[in-house]
Design an enzyme around this catalytic site. Structure first.
Site, PDB file in Angstrom:
ATOM      1  N   GLU A 258      44.882  45.797  39.588  1.00 54.31           N
ATOM      2  CA  GLU A 258      44.439  45.522  38.216  1.00 54.31           C
ATOM      3  C   GLU A 258      43.456  46.601  37.780  1.00 54.31           C
ATOM      4  O   GLU A 258      42.591  47.005  38.570  1.00 54.31           O
ATOM      5  CB  GLU A 258      43.784  44.138  38.141  1.00 54.31           C
ATOM      6  N   HIS A 281      44.887  38.962  33.335  1.00 51.90           N
ATOM      7  CA  HIS A 281      44.016  38.108  34.167  1.00 51.90           C
ATOM      8  C   HIS A 281      43.025  37.302  33.303  1.00 51.90           C
ATOM      9  O   HIS A 281      41.822  37.320  33.529  1.00 51.90           O
ATOM     10  CB  HIS A 281      43.248  38.956  35.189  1.00 51.90           C
TER      11      HIS A 281
HETATM   12  N1  NAD Z   1      44.226  33.576  36.634  1.00 46.59           N
HETATM   13  C1  NAD Z   1      42.955  33.299  36.621  1.00 46.59           C
HETATM   14  O1  NAD Z   1      42.191  33.726  35.765  1.00 46.59           O
HETATM   15  C2  NAD Z   1      42.428  32.391  37.696  1.00 46.59           C
HETATM   16  C3  NAD Z   1      41.308  31.589  37.430  1.00 46.59           C
HETATM   17  C4  NAD Z   1      40.885  30.694  38.419  1.00 46.59           C
HETATM   18  C5  NAD Z   1      41.529  30.658  39.650  1.00 46.59           C
HETATM   19  N2  NAD Z   1      42.575  31.497  39.902  1.00 46.59           N
HETATM   20  C6  NAD Z   1      43.275  31.470  41.190  1.00 46.59           C
HETATM   21  O2  NAD Z   1      44.127  30.314  41.224  1.00 46.59           O
HETATM   22  C7  NAD Z   1      44.368  29.964  42.587  1.00 46.59           C
HETATM   23  C8  NAD Z   1      44.222  28.460  42.761  1.00 46.59           C
HETATM   24  O3  NAD Z   1      42.885  28.079  42.467  1.00 46.59           O
HETATM   25  P1  NAD Z   1      42.366  26.625  42.901  1.00 46.59           P
HETATM   26  O4  NAD Z   1      40.953  26.489  42.414  1.00 46.59           O
HETATM   27  O5  NAD Z   1      43.368  25.592  42.543  1.00 46.59           O
HETATM   28  O6  NAD Z   1      42.363  26.817  44.485  1.00 46.59           O
HETATM   29  P2  NAD Z   1      42.272  25.670  45.602  1.00 46.59           P
HETATM   30  O7  NAD Z   1      41.665  26.321  46.780  1.00 46.59           O
HETATM   31  O8  NAD Z   1      41.650  24.444  45.025  1.00 46.59           O
HETATM   32  O9  NAD Z   1      43.815  25.328  45.893  1.00 46.59           O
HETATM   33  C9  NAD Z   1      44.683  26.174  46.587  1.00 46.59           C
HETATM   34  C10 NAD Z   1      45.710  25.292  47.273  1.00 46.59           C
HETATM   35  O10 NAD Z   1      46.726  26.123  47.801  1.00 46.59           O
HETATM   36  C11 NAD Z   1      47.095  25.616  49.074  1.00 46.59           C
HETATM   37  N3  NAD Z   1      47.766  26.699  49.798  1.00 46.59           N
HETATM   38  C12 NAD Z   1      47.207  27.832  50.304  1.00 46.59           C
HETATM   39  N4  NAD Z   1      48.155  28.617  50.835  1.00 46.59           N
HETATM   40  C13 NAD Z   1      49.334  27.976  50.647  1.00 46.59           C
HETATM   41  C14 NAD Z   1      50.682  28.290  50.961  1.00 46.59           C
HETATM   42  N5  NAD Z   1      51.003  29.446  51.547  1.00 46.59           N
HETATM   43  N6  NAD Z   1      51.634  27.401  50.633  1.00 46.59           N
HETATM   44  C15 NAD Z   1      51.327  26.222  50.021  1.00 46.59           C
HETATM   45  N7  NAD Z   1      50.069  25.862  49.704  1.00 46.59           N
HETATM   46  C16 NAD Z   1      49.078  26.749  50.002  1.00 46.59           C
HETATM   47  C17 NAD Z   1      45.790  25.156  49.674  1.00 46.59           C
HETATM   48  O11 NAD Z   1      46.002  24.240  50.741  1.00 46.59           O
HETATM   49  C18 NAD Z   1      45.134  24.506  48.453  1.00 46.59           C
HETATM   50  O12 NAD Z   1      45.480  23.154  48.314  1.00 46.59           O
HETATM   51  C19 NAD Z   1      43.385  30.778  43.422  1.00 46.59           C
HETATM   52  O13 NAD Z   1      44.053  31.854  44.024  1.00 46.59           O
HETATM   53  C20 NAD Z   1      42.390  31.291  42.402  1.00 46.59           C
HETATM   54  O14 NAD Z   1      41.793  32.505  42.769  1.00 46.59           O
HETATM   55  C21 NAD Z   1      43.056  32.339  38.940  1.00 46.59           C
END
Ligand code: NAD
Length: 399
Positions: A258, A281
């Site tokens: 990015e 993003h």
């Molecule tokens: N686009 C954006 O601006 C933005 C903003 C906030 C968060 N995010 C991203 O979104 C994602 C999710 O955030 P969240 O707060 O829900 O995270 P979280 O940690 O609450 O949830 C992630 C889930 O994914 C599961 N997981 C991990 N690896 C896995 C796999 N290989 N297969 C299946 N399940 C798997 C975990 O067990 C967990 O339940 C993160 O990567 C975070 O960085 C992006």
């Protein structure tokens, strides 16, 4: 006490600090290392976002610094270990923007099903092209959520309210919300879903989770959404499956590489494809998320400064301060060596002071003890503890 809040942190944070009696220096930009070194003496709390780097030199200059608040999600800009060594607690806001991500993704599910980007593009080109070809309702379609955490579960509820059938796959044991159904394998989810949306965390094992093999397993005509981490998806494989028509579209908010700064050029193999929504993003970037982050981080900082709570700190042993009990509270950060708790309690027993509440937590090389007592501790007792070689700092409150 004084707080400096940099990088346009939402005004709710400044208000919270002022209400707590802080002098607040609110600035719209970040500060360089030299500027921080000059500004930090006399400052107890520093609030930053992602453009301010907290280096060991900055931390050394923060002789009065108790805590750093990252009013954002990431903490890579802070040298967390160096901060911990100096007893400076660091907090962030890991959840405050999750609803914003969910709303963007829900909008994209509808936009992809109606091929909205193409429709609006044609209208801007001055062409009236009214057709139902390739447009679908999302009702009764199946949404497959990979990663059922903070974001995945909220999306599950909202998608069901839209009338979608929701299935999910998570490597951890997660409770299904509403009528959502857990599936046992990623393969099963891919085979059943009309839309696949990725919400896994950034653990290293998730790099390349979605490549040619996974896209090939998706239903013909399905859509793909990634607003989690860029490294999860092989962009070339996704491009090939969209070009071939196997997938009907995609919405991508995160990329393996990015651009760093506002206005920098952006490139991706996904540029220029039909029915592909590309966003820079911004999943979590809303005014409401900024306000939520302002509330969340200022609350954690004030609970730390005002009551010794290290709950949700990213670099300290975590102790959630209980409601004050007794007359006096002592917070003690020390090197994690055997016998510290025994030493504290021996000093208290010698002073004939009763403990009414005590919590200990350790993290790596550090230990943290919060002790409430039924009497105010004398300077002699506190000095004995302060002199101890394992002491990093000791703070007290009269309750
Ligand atoms: N686009 C954006 O601006 C933005 C903003 C906030 C968060 N995010 C991203 O979104 C994602 C999710 O955030 P969240 O707060 O829900 O995270 P979280 O940690 O609450 O949830 C992630 C889930 O994914 C599961 N997981 C991990 N690896 C896995 C796999 N290989 N297969 C299946 N399940 C798997 C975990 O067990 C967990 O339940 C993160 O990567 C975070 O960085 C992006």
């Amino acid at each position: 006490m004084k707080a400096i809040l940099l990088e346009n942190i939402h005004s709710v944070a400044a208000e919270a600090f002022r209400r707590a009696g802080f002098e607040v220096d609110l600035r719209s930009t970040s500060l360089s290392e030299d500027e921080l070194v000059a500004a930090l003496p006399g400052v107890s709390v520093l609030g930053i976002r992602s453009n301010t780097n907290i280096t060991p030199a900055v931390l050394d200059a923060g002789k009065d610094l108790l805590a750093v608040g990252c009013f954002c999600i990431g903490t890579n800009q802070v040298d967390l270990d160096s901060a911990a060594e100096r007893g400076i607690a660091v907090f962030n806001a890991p959840y405050s923007n999750t609803r914003s991500v969910v709303e963007l993704v829900m909008g994209e599910i509808v936009a992809l099903a109606r091929r909205l980007t193409e429709k609006t593009q044609r209208m801007h080109e001055g062409v009236w092209d009214k057709s139902a070809k390739g447009s679908h309702e999302v009702r009764r379609r199946t949404l497959g959520i990979v990663g059922y955490g903070n974001i995945g579960t909220q999306l599950s509820n909202i998608a069901e309210a839209f009338g979608m059938r929701v299935i999910f796959y998570d490597t951890a044991d997660r409770l299904a919300h509403g009528n959502a159904t857990r599936v046992g394998t990623l393969e099963q989810l891919l085979a059943e879903s009309d839309v696949v949306s990725i919400h896994v965390d950034g653990r290293p094992g998730n790099a390349g989770l979605f490549g040619a093999e996974q896209f090939a397993m998706m239903k013909p005509g399905a859509a793909f959404i990634n607003a989690s981490r860029g490294m999860v998806v092989d962009e070339i494989a996704l491009r090939d499956h969209i070009r071939s028509g196997h997938l009907s579209g995609a919405a991508i908010d995160v990329f393996p590489l990015e651009p760093k700064a506002q206005g920098d050029p952006f490139d991706s193999p996904l540029r220029g494809l039909d029915n592909v929504i590309l966003t820079p993003h911004v999943g979590g970037s809303t005014q409401e998320a900024q306000e939520g982050i302002g509330h969340f981080v200022s609350d954690k900082l004030l609970r730390f400064v005002g009551a010794g709570s290290t709950a949700l700190s990213v670099n300290m042993p975590q102790v959630a301060a209980p409601q004050p009990q007794g007359k006096f509270r002592m917070a003690y950060l020390h090197q994690n060596s055997p016998g510290v708790l025994a030493e504290i309690n021996r000093l208290l027993a010698d002073a004939r002071v009763n403990v009414v509440g005590q919590s200990l937590s350790t993290r790596g090389e550090h230990g943290y003890v919060l002790t409430d007592t039924d009497a105010v501790l004398s300077d002699d007792t506190l000095s004995a503890l302060r002199r101890s070689p394992q002491t990093i700092w000791l703070r007290t409150w009269q309750l």
